[in-house]
Motif scaffolding. Structure first.
Motif, PDB file in Angstrom:
ATOM      1  N   PRO A  47      52.130  44.394  23.328  1.00  0.00           N
ATOM      2  CA  PRO A  47      51.322  43.376  22.643  1.00  0.00           C
ATOM      3  C   PRO A  47      50.898  42.252  23.577  1.00  0.00           C
ATOM      4  N   ALA A  48      49.666  41.802  23.390  1.00  0.00           N
ATOM      5  CA  ALA A  48      49.157  40.662  24.150  1.00  0.00           C
ATOM      6  C   ALA A  48      49.569  39.351  23.488  1.00  0.00           C
ATOM      7  N   TYR A  49      50.192  39.435  22.323  1.00  0.00           N
ATOM      8  CA  TYR A  49      50.649  38.266  21.576  1.00  0.00           C
ATOM      9  C   TYR A  49      52.171  38.174  21.662  1.00  0.00           C
ATOM     10  N   ASP A  50      52.697  37.026  21.347  1.00  0.00           N
ATOM     11  CA  ASP A  50      54.141  36.790  21.386  1.00  0.00           C
ATOM     12  C   ASP A  50      54.817  37.532  20.242  1.00  0.00           C
ATOM     13  N   THR A  51      55.865  38.280  20.535  1.00  0.00           N
ATOM     14  CA  THR A  51      56.631  38.966  19.492  1.00  0.00           C
ATOM     15  C   THR A  51      57.926  38.209  19.189  1.00  0.00           C
ATOM     16  N   TYR A  52      58.104  37.062  19.776  1.00  0.00           N
ATOM     17  CA  TYR A  52      59.242  36.170  19.503  1.00  0.00           C
ATOM     18  C   TYR A  52      60.580  36.882  19.646  1.00  0.00           C
ATOM     19  N   GLY A  53      60.666  37.736  20.646  1.00  0.00           N
ATOM     20  CA  GLY A  53      61.909  38.434  20.929  1.00  0.00           C
ATOM     21  C   GLY A  53      62.111  39.718  20.142  1.00  0.00           C
ATOM     22  N   LEU A  54      61.214  40.033  19.231  1.00  0.00           N
ATOM     23  CA  LEU A  54      61.327  41.279  18.474  1.00  0.00           C
ATOM     24  C   LEU A  54      60.752  42.430  19.285  1.00  0.00           C
ATOM     25  N   HIS A  55      61.213  43.639  18.998  1.00  0.00           N
ATOM     26  CA  HIS A  55      60.603  44.826  19.595  1.00  0.00           C
ATOM     27  C   HIS A  55      59.175  44.936  19.076  1.00  0.00           C
ATOM     28  N   ALA A  56      58.282  45.438  19.899  1.00  0.00           N
ATOM     29  CA  ALA A  56      56.869  45.534  19.530  1.00  0.00           C
ATOM     30  C   ALA A  56      56.675  46.275  18.214  1.00  0.00           C
ATOM     31  N   PRO A  60      54.017  44.311  14.321  1.00  0.00           N
ATOM     32  CA  PRO A  60      52.624  44.748  14.464  1.00  0.00           C
ATOM     33  C   PRO A  60      51.670  43.664  13.987  1.00  0.00           C
ATOM     34  N   ARG A  61      50.410  43.867  14.248  1.00  0.00           N
ATOM     35  CA  ARG A  61      49.383  42.982  13.716  1.00  0.00           C
ATOM     36  C   ARG A  61      48.806  43.629  12.465  1.00  0.00           C
ATOM     37  N   VAL A  62      48.574  42.816  11.436  1.00  0.00           N
ATOM     38  CA  VAL A  62      48.003  43.284  10.171  1.00  0.00           C
ATOM     39  C   VAL A  62      46.846  42.360   9.828  1.00  0.00           C
ATOM     40  N   TRP A  63      45.666  42.960   9.600  1.00  0.00           N
ATOM     41  CA  TRP A  63      44.481  42.187   9.252  1.00  0.00           C
ATOM     42  C   TRP A  63      43.925  42.648   7.923  1.00  0.00           C
ATOM     43  N   ALA A  64      43.392  41.712   7.153  1.00  0.00           N
ATOM     44  CA  ALA A  64      42.687  41.999   5.904  1.00  0.00           C
ATOM     45  C   ALA A  64      41.878  40.761   5.528  1.00  0.00           C
ATOM     46  N   GLU A  65      40.758  40.963   4.913  1.00  0.00           N
ATOM     47  CA  GLU A  65      39.926  39.860   4.436  1.00  0.00           C
ATOM     48  C   GLU A  65      39.767  38.761   5.492  1.00  0.00           C
ATOM     49  N   LEU A  66      39.285  39.162   6.640  1.00  0.00           N
ATOM     50  CA  LEU A  66      39.133  38.229   7.757  1.00  0.00           C
ATOM     51  C   LEU A  66      38.330  36.999   7.352  1.00  0.00           C
ATOM     52  N   GLY A  67      38.794  35.847   7.805  1.00  0.00           N
ATOM     53  CA  GLY A  67      38.090  34.595   7.577  1.00  0.00           C
ATOM     54  C   GLY A  67      38.401  33.912   6.256  1.00  0.00           C
ATOM     55  N   MET A  68      39.159  34.550   5.391  1.00  0.00           N
ATOM     56  CA  MET A  68      39.496  33.920   4.113  1.00  0.00           C
ATOM     57  C   MET A  68      40.521  32.811   4.349  1.00  0.00           C
ATOM     58  N   PRO A  69      40.423  31.696   3.637  1.00  0.00           N
ATOM     59  CA  PRO A  69      41.400  30.624   3.798  1.00  0.00           C
ATOM     60  C   PRO A  69      42.811  31.118   3.445  1.00  0.00           C
ATOM     61  N   SER A  70      43.776  30.679   4.230  1.00  0.00           N
ATOM     62  CA  SER A  70      45.172  31.043   3.984  1.00  0.00           C
ATOM     63  C   SER A  70      46.057  30.078   4.738  1.00  0.00           C
ATOM     64  N   ASP A  78      43.613  35.589  13.244  1.00  0.00           N
ATOM     65  CA  ASP A  78      43.488  35.721  11.796  1.00  0.00           C
ATOM     66  C   ASP A  78      44.350  36.843  11.212  1.00  0.00           C
ATOM     67  N   ALA A  79      45.340  37.346  11.981  1.00  0.00           N
ATOM     68  CA  ALA A  79      46.266  38.345  11.437  1.00  0.00           C
ATOM     69  C   ALA A  79      47.142  37.679  10.384  1.00  0.00           C
ATOM     70  N   LEU A  80      47.600  38.467   9.427  1.00  0.00           N
ATOM     71  CA  LEU A  80      48.466  37.943   8.372  1.00  0.00           C
ATOM     72  C   LEU A  80      49.831  37.577   8.948  1.00  0.00           C
ATOM     73  N   CYS A  81      50.358  36.456   8.535  1.00  0.00           N
ATOM     74  CA  CYS A  81      51.712  36.035   8.908  1.00  0.00           C
ATOM     75  C   CYS A  81      52.613  36.482   7.759  1.00  0.00           C
ATOM     76  N   LEU A  82      53.233  37.645   7.898  1.00  0.00           N
ATOM     77  CA  LEU A  82      53.935  38.294   6.800  1.00  0.00           C
ATOM     78  C   LEU A  82      55.410  37.926   6.692  1.00  0.00           C
ATOM     79  N   TYR A  83      56.017  37.495   7.781  1.00  0.00           N
ATOM     80  CA  TYR A  83      57.440  37.165   7.754  1.00  0.00           C
ATOM     81  C   TYR A  83      57.784  36.326   8.974  1.00  0.00           C
ATOM     82  N   TYR A  84      58.896  35.636   8.864  1.00  0.00           N
ATOM     83  CA  TYR A  84      59.360  34.768   9.947  1.00  0.00           C
ATOM     84  C   TYR A  84      60.158  35.616  10.934  1.00  0.00           C
ATOM     85  N   PRO A  85      59.707  35.716  12.180  1.00  0.00           N
ATOM     86  CA  PRO A  85      60.344  36.633  13.123  1.00  0.00           C
ATOM     87  C   PRO A  85      61.801  36.294  13.450  1.00  0.00           C
TER      88      PRO A  85
END
Length: 142
Positions: A47-56, A60-70, A78-85
């Motif tokens: 991953p080109a993004y930080d995995t905060y010490g987790l295995h890749a 993963p990155r999860v995208w849906a409804e890009l650009g929607m306020p959240s 704009d990937a979903l932040c699904l859980y605290y690593p």
């Protein structure tokens, strides 16, 4: 990891392959069968993004409804932040739980986003799911 999701979604679960990445696209029933939401999940080998010490594979990155306020999206892509690593595995998704579990977490997240937007969004909207503060604890230098 994908066997259960493949049984449930069949040919609707599409594989995306790339250099050092394996991804999936699926239309998920978030708000009813007439409002399917295209979701893209990508597992990067490096991953080109930080995995905060987790295995890749556990971040993963999860995208849906890009650009929607959240209030729970990654600012850089704009990937979903699904859980605290930094939560223990029992409170976050891990690859051992399988792709379908990640898709279920995604459906919940998208439903929470829709409700949050409908109840005021950034002006005081209500988030129905569990939340963790954004950011990470700082360690004081000794």
């Amino acid at each position: 990891m994908e066997a259960h999701a493949r049984r449930l979604h069949g040919d609707n679960l599409r594989i995306i392959e790339g250099p050092y990445a394996l991804g999936y696209q699926v239309d998920l029933d978030v708000r009813g069968p007439n409002d399917l939401v295209l979701v893209t999940v990508v597992f990067y080998a490096r991953p080109a993004y930080d995995t905060y010490g987790l295995h890749a594979e556990d971040y993963p990155r999860v995208w849906a409804e890009l650009g929607m306020p959240s209030k729970h999206r990654m600012s850089e892509d704009d990937a979903l932040c699904l859980y605290y690593p930094l939560d223990p595995p029992s409170r976050r998704w891990t690859a051992t739980k399988g792709l379908n579990d990640l898709l279920d977490v995604t459906v919940d997240h998208l439903g929470y986003e829709a409700y949050w937007r409908a109840t005021g969004g950034h002006a005081g909207g209500e988030w129905l799911g569990d939340e963790a503060e954004h950011g990470f604890p700082t360690v004081d230098a000794a």
